[in-house]
Write a protein that holds these residues in place. Sequence first.
Motif, short mmCIF file in Angstrom:
data_model
loop_
_atom_site.label_atom_id
_atom_site.label_comp_id
_atom_site.label_asym_id
_atom_site.label_seq_id
_atom_site.Cartn_x
_atom_site.Cartn_y
_atom_site.Cartn_z
N ALA A 23 51.49 30.73 -4.53
CA ALA A 23 50.23 30.03 -4.26
C ALA A 23 49.11 31.01 -3.91
O ALA A 23 47.96 30.82 -4.35
CB ALA A 23 50.43 29.03 -3.12
N TRP A 43 44.62 27.94 -10.49
CA TRP A 43 44.79 26.66 -9.82
C TRP A 43 46.13 26.03 -10.17
O TRP A 43 46.73 25.33 -9.34
CB TRP A 43 43.63 25.71 -10.13
N VAL A 46 48.55 27.63 -7.88
CA VAL A 46 48.42 27.08 -6.53
C VAL A 46 49.19 25.76 -6.44
O VAL A 46 49.96 25.53 -5.49
CB VAL A 46 46.94 26.87 -6.16
N GLY A 49 52.87 26.44 -6.49
CA GLY A 49 53.30 27.01 -5.21
C GLY A 49 53.44 25.95 -4.14
O GLY A 49 54.39 25.98 -3.34
N VAL A 50 52.54 24.98 -4.12
CA VAL A 50 52.62 23.90 -3.13
C VAL A 50 53.87 23.05 -3.38
O VAL A 50 54.60 22.70 -2.44
CB VAL A 50 51.34 23.04 -3.16
#
Length: 174
Positions: A23, A43, A46, A49-50
Amino acid sequence: MIRREARRLLWRWREVAAAACVAALGLYWAIAATGPVLAVIGWSLVAAGVLLAAAGVQRARFRVGSDGPGVVQIVEKRISYFGPLDGGVVDLEALSSVVLDPSGKPPHWVLRVPGQAPLSIPLTARGAEGLFDAFASLPGIRTEHMLKQMKAGSRIPVVIWRAGPLRNAPDRLH
């Protein structure tokens, strides 16, 4: 160089740390991007990663140690437990219920299959963290319920999952 307790803690939360790195890299690419392609990739990283962090948190909550008695192996939907006093083999498709029995020292999973003696696996057996993926593949299992029951401190056995029409039965055994 690193204390044993710190090493265990880092190893327990390793997937969350890796997800945070993914992320962070994605965020850096998204913010520092000079073009729209790298920003979209950033993005996307990200978001990935979340999602990976959420899965990693559940896995870390499931791991309670690996210094208990016995060894668990999971190969092609077959769970094997080899303990100092007993053991056994259970096919994942044949399971009728998964029960968390916190009354033992250490607490253990009780896997029931019709026509077979229940298989008791300590939560702290070596390789028991692999049971998270095995249990997660059971139809209708509520992983958050399972994780909460592991931390609840109850003294009585709790049904985590049941096969077939009994799935909506009460959560506690009497």
